[in-house]
Structures are given as C-alpha cells and as structure tokens.
Design an enzyme around this catalytic site. Structure first.
Site, PDB file in Angstrom:
ATOM      1  CD  GLU A 177      -3.585   2.776  -3.132  1.00  0.00           C
ATOM      2  OE1 GLU A 177      -3.906   1.580  -3.158  1.00  0.00           O
ATOM      3  OE2 GLU A 177      -3.858   3.571  -4.055  1.00  0.00           O
ATOM      4  CG  HIS A 234      -7.247   1.860   2.125  1.00  0.00           C
ATOM      5  ND1 HIS A 234      -5.996   1.767   1.534  1.00  0.00           N
ATOM      6  CD2 HIS A 234      -7.804   0.641   2.032  1.00  0.00           C
ATOM      7  CE1 HIS A 234      -5.828   0.532   1.093  1.00  0.00           C
ATOM      8  NE2 HIS A 234      -6.907  -0.178   1.387  1.00  0.00           N
ATOM      9  CB  SER A 263      -5.901  -9.245  -0.213  1.00  0.00           C
ATOM     10  OG  SER A 263      -7.301  -9.105  -0.144  1.00  0.00           O
ATOM     11  CB  THR A 308      -4.358   1.234  -6.889  1.00  0.00           C
ATOM     12  OG1 THR A 308      -4.288   0.662  -5.579  1.00  0.00           O
ATOM     13  CG2 THR A 308      -3.212   2.176  -7.098  1.00  0.00           C
ATOM     14  CB  CYS A 360       2.470  -2.046  -5.254  1.00  0.00           C
ATOM     15  SG  CYS A 360       2.035  -2.409  -6.955  1.00  0.00           S
ATOM     16  CG  HIS A 419      -1.924  -0.927   1.366  1.00  0.00           C
ATOM     17  ND1 HIS A 419      -2.708  -1.243   0.300  1.00  0.00           N
ATOM     18  CD2 HIS A 419      -2.395  -1.645   2.411  1.00  0.00           C
ATOM     19  CE1 HIS A 419      -3.605  -2.135   0.681  1.00  0.00           C
ATOM     20  NE2 HIS A 419      -3.435  -2.407   1.955  1.00  0.00           N
TER      21      HIS A 419
END
Ligand code: SF4
Length: 289
Positions: free
Chosen positions: A127, A125, A269, A163, A95, A73
């Site tokens: 990310e 969240h 996931s 994303t 990532c 994330h």
C-alpha cells in the site's frame, strides 16, 4: 469452557470485495493476481486451488494480454503503465478507501510541490509503495519517531498514514512534529487510518480484556495482524498468535483447558472459516481428552 469467535474479526469490505471479484472471474477464465491477494496463507491456498495464480512484478512484465487483478492495497501509476504497455486487462480491486487516499496524496503533491509529504507506514509495504508512487516516490516514509531525524522542520509538512496503522502511534507522531515544526513552516496532518481498522482496534481491546485467553489467528506477513495482536497482548497477557489450527500446540491446549472464557479473533485479512477451524480443533480436543 466457552469459546467465542469475535464477531468483528475477519475480512474488511476491501478484502471481501477483492476476493469476490477474483472468485467471480475464476468461474469463467484464468486469473493472475499481482502479489498475495490477502496476507493470509490459508486463504491464498484456497483461492489457488480454484485457479488464482499469484505473480510478481517481473512475471507481469513478461505477460501479454492476460487478466491481472490488482489487490485491495492498490498500485503505483507505474504498474498501470506496465499493464497498458503489455496490453494486460486490469481487474482493479483497489479498495475505495485506498483509492481516495492515493488521490488525496497526489493532489497535495501537485498543489504543494515544495512541501514534504510524509507517510506514516511500513517501508516497502504494497500500500505504501502505491502511495509513494503518487508523488513520483518523493514522499518520505516514517515508521517511527526516530525517522523524523531526516525531516527539515523549516519546510512545510503534510502527514498521511497508511490505512492499517495504529491511531495511537499516529497521534504520537503528530505531537512530535508539532513540537519540532519551525514557526515559519506549516504542518497539516490527515488521519487516513481506515475506520474499519480503527474501530476494530477498540473492539478488539475490549474483546481481549473480556476473555481469559486469546487465540489470535492471522498471517505472519500481515502488518494489520501484527498490529492487532500487539493490542491483544497488551490487554491480555495470555494471548497467542497462530497462522492456522495446526499451530494450536498441546501446550496451548493444556492452558485452554484451565480457562473459562476463550476468545478467538483475527485481523482484517483472516477468513472466518479459518477461525471456525481453530474453534473446532479446540472443541474436539476437549472431547477426546
Ligand atoms: S483495511 Fe480498510 S482500507 Fe484496507 S482494504 Fe480493508 S477496508 Fe480497505
């Protein structure tokens, strides 16, 4: 009865790479992970048995000189600053897709300081926290159309997306902003939804349509899992969301026995081994009844 596991379900490359990095290091030394490495309790349990210790930010602030993995994330700059201050060795598993998005947002923030940067995503969240951090937390998170109430449409707007959001909802938001933006202001948007998620959405809808019943396996904390399960349910009303094989109830087994085509799928996931466990449980129930 035919039970099929969706060939496109399972870990995306970002998660696969983070887990491989963790497994490789755990062979030689202890490793901490800042936050859950993946939004899947079963996989976390498996890695914890190999020695991966999940920590939070407060715990990291107390550590000195240890190895800490930053998950796919990504993290805001403040986390890297903390690591540096505490002499922590960062195993950076952010990532590449997220890294690229962080850079895009940072560049726009630096080049257009007077503009409003919007991030379509889930507030809080991990990310999104990492993305907001690229703008000194000035970016505004938009979860749904109603959140646009606080936007000044007389000023320039740049819109990005977390994303793992739905392309459909992102496009809807774009339309809403296009209708509201003042003639003297500009609106730029970037569809930054990960291709592996976007493609999966289409593939999953077809998969859900082509089966009589869907068993969706995913972590209850995963935003991607909730989003993808929503799509399954839309295409096939006989869809069930479970975290693991133990959540396949007798009632579900009764429904399964009346169906011909059972589809098992999951989020980015969801580990393949977990979907296989679910398949085995269904098959064994069939044998023993
Ligand atoms: S969903 Fe896409 S952006 Fe997110 S970790 Fe996986 S590959 Fe990377």
């Amino acid at each position: 009865m035919r039970i099929e596991i969706d060939e496109h379900s399972g870990f995306c490359f970002g998660v696969t790479s983070a887990i491989s990095k963790a497994e490789e290091i755990l062979q030689s030394r202890p490793l901490y992970c800042l936050g859950d490495i993946v939004h899947n309790g079963e996989e976390i349990k498996r890695l914890a048995e190999r020695g991966l210790v999940t920590i939070n930010y407060d715990q990291m602030a107390e550590f000195q000189g240890v190895d800490v993995l930053f998950r796919a994330h990504g993290e805001p700059p403040s986390t890297y600053d903390l690591a540096k201050k505490n002499n922590i060795h960062v195993v950076d598993a952010t990532c590449p897709v997220v890294l690229h998005l962080q850079k895009q947002i940072k560049d726009i923030y630096v080049q257009h300081p007077q503009s409003q940067i919007l991030i379509f995503g889930k507030r809080g969240h991990a990310e999104v926290v990492g993305l907001q951090g690229q703008t000194n937390n000035n970016a505004i998170v938009i979860e749904q159309e109603e959140d646009l109430k606080i936007i000044d449409f007389e000023r320039d707007i740049f819109l990005f997306s977390q994303t793992t959001m739905s392309v459909e909802k992102f496009e809807h938001l774009v339309q809403c902003i296009e209708q509201k933006i003042a003639p003297n202001a500009t609106f730029h948007y970037f569809n930054t939804i990960c291709k592996s998620v976007a493609n999966r959405m289409q593939q999953l809808q077809n998969f859900a349509k082509n089966h009589d019943m869907i068993i969706f396996v995913g972590g209850k904390k995963s935003s991607n899992a909730k989003e993808l399960f929503g799509l399954c349910k839309k295409m096939n009303d006989c869809s069930f969301f479970i975290a693991n094989e133990e959540e396949i109830t007798d009632e579900m087994q009764q429904i399964i026995q009346q169906k011909e085509q059972i589809g098992i799928c999951g989020a980015t996931s969801t580990p393949l081994w977990l979907m296989e466990k679910c398949k085995n449980k269904i098959e064994n129930y069939g044998l023993s009844n």
